[in-house]
Write a protein that holds these residues in place. Structure first.
Motif, PDB file in Angstrom:
ATOM      1  N   LYS A 252       0.834  -1.216   0.000  1.00 20.60           N
ATOM      2  CA  LYS A 252       0.000   0.000   0.000  1.00 20.60           C
ATOM      3  C   LYS A 252       0.866   1.261   0.000  1.00 20.60           C
ATOM      4  O   LYS A 252       0.584   2.225  -0.721  1.00 20.60           O
ATOM      5  CB  LYS A 252      -0.948  -0.002   1.191  1.00 20.60           C
ATOM      6  N   LYS A 253       1.943   1.231   0.805  1.00 21.19           N
ATOM      7  CA  LYS A 253       2.836   2.408   0.864  1.00 21.19           C
ATOM      8  C   LYS A 253       3.378   2.732  -0.521  1.00 21.19           C
ATOM      9  O   LYS A 253       3.471   3.900  -0.913  1.00 21.19           O
ATOM     10  CB  LYS A 253       4.000   2.119   1.816  1.00 21.19           C
ATOM     11  N   GLU A 254       3.748   1.700  -1.249  1.00 27.80           N
ATOM     12  CA  GLU A 254       4.285   1.900  -2.604  1.00 27.80           C
ATOM     13  C   GLU A 254       3.165   2.289  -3.569  1.00 27.80           C
ATOM     14  O   GLU A 254       3.325   3.217  -4.367  1.00 27.80           O
ATOM     15  CB  GLU A 254       4.972   0.603  -3.052  1.00 27.80           C
ATOM     16  N   ALA A 255       2.028   1.598  -3.479  1.00 29.09           N
ATOM     17  CA  ALA A 255       0.912   1.864  -4.400  1.00 29.09           C
ATOM     18  C   ALA A 255       0.393   3.296  -4.229  1.00 29.09           C
ATOM     19  O   ALA A 255      -0.005   3.942  -5.207  1.00 29.09           O
ATOM     20  CB  ALA A 255      -0.211   0.851  -4.170  1.00 29.09           C
ATOM     21  N   ASP A 256       0.427   3.780  -2.989  1.00 28.28           N
ATOM     22  CA  ASP A 256      -0.054   5.143  -2.719  1.00 28.28           C
ATOM     23  C   ASP A 256       0.756   6.188  -3.493  1.00 28.28           C
ATOM     24  O   ASP A 256       0.236   7.235  -3.876  1.00 28.28           O
ATOM     25  CB  ASP A 256       0.008   5.450  -1.217  1.00 28.28           C
ATOM     26  N   LYS A 257       2.035   5.888  -3.742  1.00 29.58           N
ATOM     27  CA  LYS A 257       2.882   6.844  -4.488  1.00 29.58           C
ATOM     28  C   LYS A 257       2.353   7.060  -5.902  1.00 29.58           C
ATOM     29  O   LYS A 257       2.604   8.080  -6.525  1.00 29.58           O
ATOM     30  CB  LYS A 257       4.317   6.304  -4.589  1.00 29.58           C
ATOM     31  N   TYR A 258       1.661   6.033  -6.425  1.00 28.63           N
ATOM     32  CA  TYR A 258       1.134   6.112  -7.798  1.00 28.63           C
ATOM     33  C   TYR A 258      -0.376   6.317  -7.819  1.00 28.63           C
ATOM     34  O   TYR A 258      -0.999   6.234  -8.888  1.00 28.63           O
ATOM     35  CB  TYR A 258       1.470   4.815  -8.553  1.00 28.63           C
ATOM     36  N   ASP A 259      -0.957   6.510  -6.620  1.00 28.61           N
ATOM     37  CA  ASP A 259      -2.433   6.598  -6.515  1.00 28.61           C
ATOM     38  C   ASP A 259      -3.111   5.353  -7.081  1.00 28.61           C
ATOM     39  O   ASP A 259      -4.179   5.436  -7.706  1.00 28.61           O
ATOM     40  CB  ASP A 259      -2.971   7.841  -7.242  1.00 28.61           C
ATOM     41  N   THR A 260      -2.485   4.220  -6.899  1.00 24.78           N
ATOM     42  CA  THR A 260      -3.060   2.960  -7.390  1.00 24.78           C
ATOM     43  C   THR A 260      -3.806   2.282  -6.248  1.00 24.78           C
ATOM     44  O   THR A 260      -3.200   1.905  -5.242  1.00 24.78           O
ATOM     45  CB  THR A 260      -1.943   2.017  -7.895  1.00 24.78           C
ATOM     46  N   PRO A 261      -5.115   2.107  -6.374  1.00 30.43           N
ATOM     47  CA  PRO A 261      -5.873   1.486  -5.281  1.00 30.43           C
ATOM     48  C   PRO A 261      -5.463   0.031  -5.053  1.00 30.43           C
ATOM     49  O   PRO A 261      -5.246  -0.715  -6.009  1.00 30.43           O
ATOM     50  CB  PRO A 261      -7.325   1.559  -5.759  1.00 30.43           C
ATOM     51  N   LEU A 262      -5.353  -0.325  -3.772  1.00 28.89           N
ATOM     52  CA  LEU A 262      -5.048  -1.708  -3.389  1.00 28.89           C
ATOM     53  C   LEU A 262      -6.345  -2.406  -2.990  1.00 28.89           C
ATOM     54  O   LEU A 262      -7.201  -1.825  -2.304  1.00 28.89           O
ATOM     55  CB  LEU A 262      -4.070  -1.717  -2.204  1.00 28.89           C
ATOM     56  N   ILE A 263      -6.445  -3.664  -3.406  1.00 26.40           N
ATOM     57  CA  ILE A 263      -7.600  -4.503  -3.066  1.00 26.40           C
ATOM     58  C   ILE A 263      -7.053  -5.792  -2.470  1.00 26.40           C
ATOM     59  O   ILE A 263      -6.031  -6.311  -2.935  1.00 26.40           O
ATOM     60  CB  ILE A 263      -8.434  -4.767  -4.339  1.00 26.40           C
ATOM     61  N   ILE A 264      -7.706  -6.288  -1.435  1.00 26.84           N
ATOM     62  CA  ILE A 264      -7.279  -7.532  -0.802  1.00 26.84           C
ATOM     63  C   ILE A 264      -8.241  -8.643  -1.225  1.00 26.84           C
ATOM     64  O   ILE A 264      -9.457  -8.445  -1.203  1.00 26.84           O
ATOM     65  CB  ILE A 264      -7.308  -7.410   0.749  1.00 26.84           C
ATOM     66  N   ASP A 265      -7.685  -9.794  -1.587  1.00 19.60           N
ATOM     67  CA  ASP A 265      -8.534 -10.930  -1.954  1.00 19.60           C
ATOM     68  C   ASP A 265      -9.114 -11.566  -0.691  1.00 19.60           C
ATOM     69  O   ASP A 265      -8.377 -11.874   0.263  1.00 19.60           O
ATOM     70  CB  ASP A 265      -7.696 -11.960  -2.723  1.00 19.60           C
ATOM     71  N   ASP A 266     -10.376 -11.747  -0.661  1.00 26.03           N
ATOM     72  CA  ASP A 266     -11.114 -12.554   0.345  1.00 26.03           C
ATOM     73  C   ASP A 266     -11.295 -11.924   1.733  1.00 26.03           C
ATOM     74  O   ASP A 266     -12.319 -12.132   2.359  1.00 26.03           O
ATOM     75  CB  ASP A 266     -10.451 -13.926   0.616  1.00 26.03           C
ATOM     76  N   ARG A 267     -10.245 -11.245   2.247  1.00 24.34           N
ATOM     77  CA  ARG A 267     -10.186 -10.972   3.698  1.00 24.34           C
ATOM     78  C   ARG A 267     -10.680  -9.562   4.040  1.00 24.34           C
ATOM     79  O   ARG A 267      -9.915  -8.582   4.009  1.00 24.34           O
ATOM     80  CB  ARG A 267      -8.767 -11.168   4.194  1.00 24.34           C
ATOM     81  N   VAL A 268     -11.935  -9.511   4.391  1.00 25.80           N
ATOM     82  CA  VAL A 268     -12.584  -8.221   4.668  1.00 25.80           C
ATOM     83  C   VAL A 268     -11.951  -7.545   5.895  1.00 25.80           C
ATOM     84  O   VAL A 268     -11.743  -6.327   5.898  1.00 25.80           O
ATOM     85  CB  VAL A 268     -14.104  -8.423   4.865  1.00 25.80           C
ATOM     86  N   ASP A 269     -11.613  -8.326   6.909  1.00 26.68           N
ATOM     87  CA  ASP A 269     -11.041  -7.733   8.128  1.00 26.68           C
ATOM     88  C   ASP A 269      -9.709  -7.038   7.850  1.00 26.68           C
ATOM     89  O   ASP A 269      -9.435  -5.963   8.385  1.00 26.68           O
ATOM     90  CB  ASP A 269     -10.833  -8.806   9.209  1.00 26.68           C
ATOM     91  N   VAL A 270      -8.893  -7.675   7.015  1.00 25.34           N
ATOM     92  CA  VAL A 270      -7.597  -7.076   6.658  1.00 25.34           C
ATOM     93  C   VAL A 270      -7.831  -5.793   5.863  1.00 25.34           C
ATOM     94  O   VAL A 270      -7.187  -4.764   6.099  1.00 25.34           O
ATOM     95  CB  VAL A 270      -6.725  -8.076   5.861  1.00 25.34           C
ATOM     96  N   ALA A 271      -8.773  -5.854   4.937  1.00 27.10           N
ATOM     97  CA  ALA A 271      -9.096  -4.665   4.127  1.00 27.10           C
ATOM     98  C   ALA A 271      -9.580  -3.525   5.019  1.00 27.10           C
ATOM     99  O   ALA A 271      -9.199  -2.360   4.849  1.00 27.10           O
ATOM    100  CB  ALA A 271     -10.151  -5.020   3.081  1.00 27.10           C
ATOM    101  N   LYS A 272     -10.414  -3.874   5.995  1.00 31.79           N
ATOM    102  CA  LYS A 272     -10.962  -2.863   6.913  1.00 31.79           C
ATOM    103  C   LYS A 272      -9.823  -2.184   7.695  1.00 31.79           C
ATOM    104  O   LYS A 272      -9.766  -0.961   7.823  1.00 31.79           O
ATOM    105  CB  LYS A 272     -11.953  -3.547   7.863  1.00 31.79           C
ATOM    106  N   LYS A 273      -8.896  -3.022   8.195  1.00 33.43           N
ATOM    107  CA  LYS A 273      -7.781  -2.502   8.998  1.00 33.43           C
ATOM    108  C   LYS A 273      -6.895  -1.542   8.186  1.00 33.43           C
ATOM    109  O   LYS A 273      -6.337  -0.592   8.728  1.00 33.43           O
ATOM    110  CB  LYS A 273      -6.930  -3.690   9.459  1.00 33.43           C
TER     111      LYS A 273
END
Ligand SMILES: Cc1ncc(COP(=O)(O)OP(=O)(O)O)c(N)n1
Ligand SMILES: Cc1nc(C(=O)O)sc1CCOP(=O)(O)O
Ligand SMILES: [Mg+2]
Length: 204
Positions: A54-75
């Motif tokens: 995410k830290k790297e993706a944020d530099k490019y404004d590229t949204p990150l998506i997590i497969d399957d794990r809603v709790d991890v995505a929420k955090k």
């Protein structure tokens, strides 16, 4: 311009740093979306990897998506991609909020209508071509893919076996983007692979 959605695969790496180097190279190449897909790791391990990406993706404004794990995505405050065996889109939407990117695997028109009503942001639809990455999947015919796209109000992204060889088979089709794992992850140069796919997507 169609979306280039990169889904990671760390299963063939001996060294974690080599995996991150290739993921960061793909981000440099200019993907539009990135999904962290880890089937074997614990939630804590996925979180740690996701945080770094995410830290790297944020530099490019590229949204990150997590497969399957809603709790991890929420955090992490990011999106999630859900299949038929995961939490429902409706439940995930209640947890992640109205602005979260929530993708759904959609292989039928019925499921498309249901997922959209539940609040899905986009569909991942396939497998359109044979894939070595997800061994247990169901083929989606081009007719079904077209029918799903026709009834969908949200973006429909093609998935499964998409690479430079299969991409021309999508020429002239109405869809919103492609999801790619191995053709980026296991390219000799993932940054160049992204740029090359992007260039070829202009011909679709
Ligand atoms: C964008 C996108 N589309 C489809 C899938 C497949 O999801 P799922 O059916 O949940 O299977 P797994 O990826 O969890 O094995 C996806 N991950 N992303
Ligand atoms: C993650 C995934 N889901 C699929 C589905 O059919 O829903 S196919 C797939 C893997 C796609 O990998 P590659 O680009 O290497 O073929
Ligand atoms: Mg899944």
């Amino acid at each position: 311009m169609k979306t280039l959605y990169y889904i990671t695969d760390s299963t063939k790496y001996d060294a974690e740093e080599d995996f991150f180097a290739d993921v960061f190279a793909a981000l440099r190449g200019g993907v539009d979306l990135i999904q962290l897909r880890e089937k074997e790791l614990s939630d804590e391990e996925v979180y740690a990897r996701a945080l770094r990406i995410k830290k790297e993706a944020d530099k490019y404004d590229t949204p990150l998506i997590i497969d399957d794990r809603v709790d991890v995505a929420k955090k992490l405050g990011v999106g999630v991609h859900l299949g038929d065996d995961d939490m429902t889109v409706k439940e995930a939407r209640a947890i992640l909020g109205e602005n979260a990117l929530i993708g759904a695997s959609v292989k039928t028109v019925e499921r498309a209508k249901e997922a959209e009503a539940e609040g899905a942001s986009y569909f991942g639809t396939g497998a359109l071509f044979p894939t070595q990455t997800k061994v247990i999947t169901r083929h989606t015919s081009m007719d079904t893919f077209r029918a799903i796209k026709k009834c969908a109000k949200v973006p429909v992204y093609a998935i499964g076996g998409i690479n430079e060889k299969t991409l021309p088979e999508l020429k002239g089709e109405d869809f919103d983007g492609i999801c790619v794992v191995s053709a980026i992850q296991y390219a000799v140069d993932p940054e160049a692979a992204v740029k090359s796919l992007r260039a070829r997507m202009k011909d679709l």
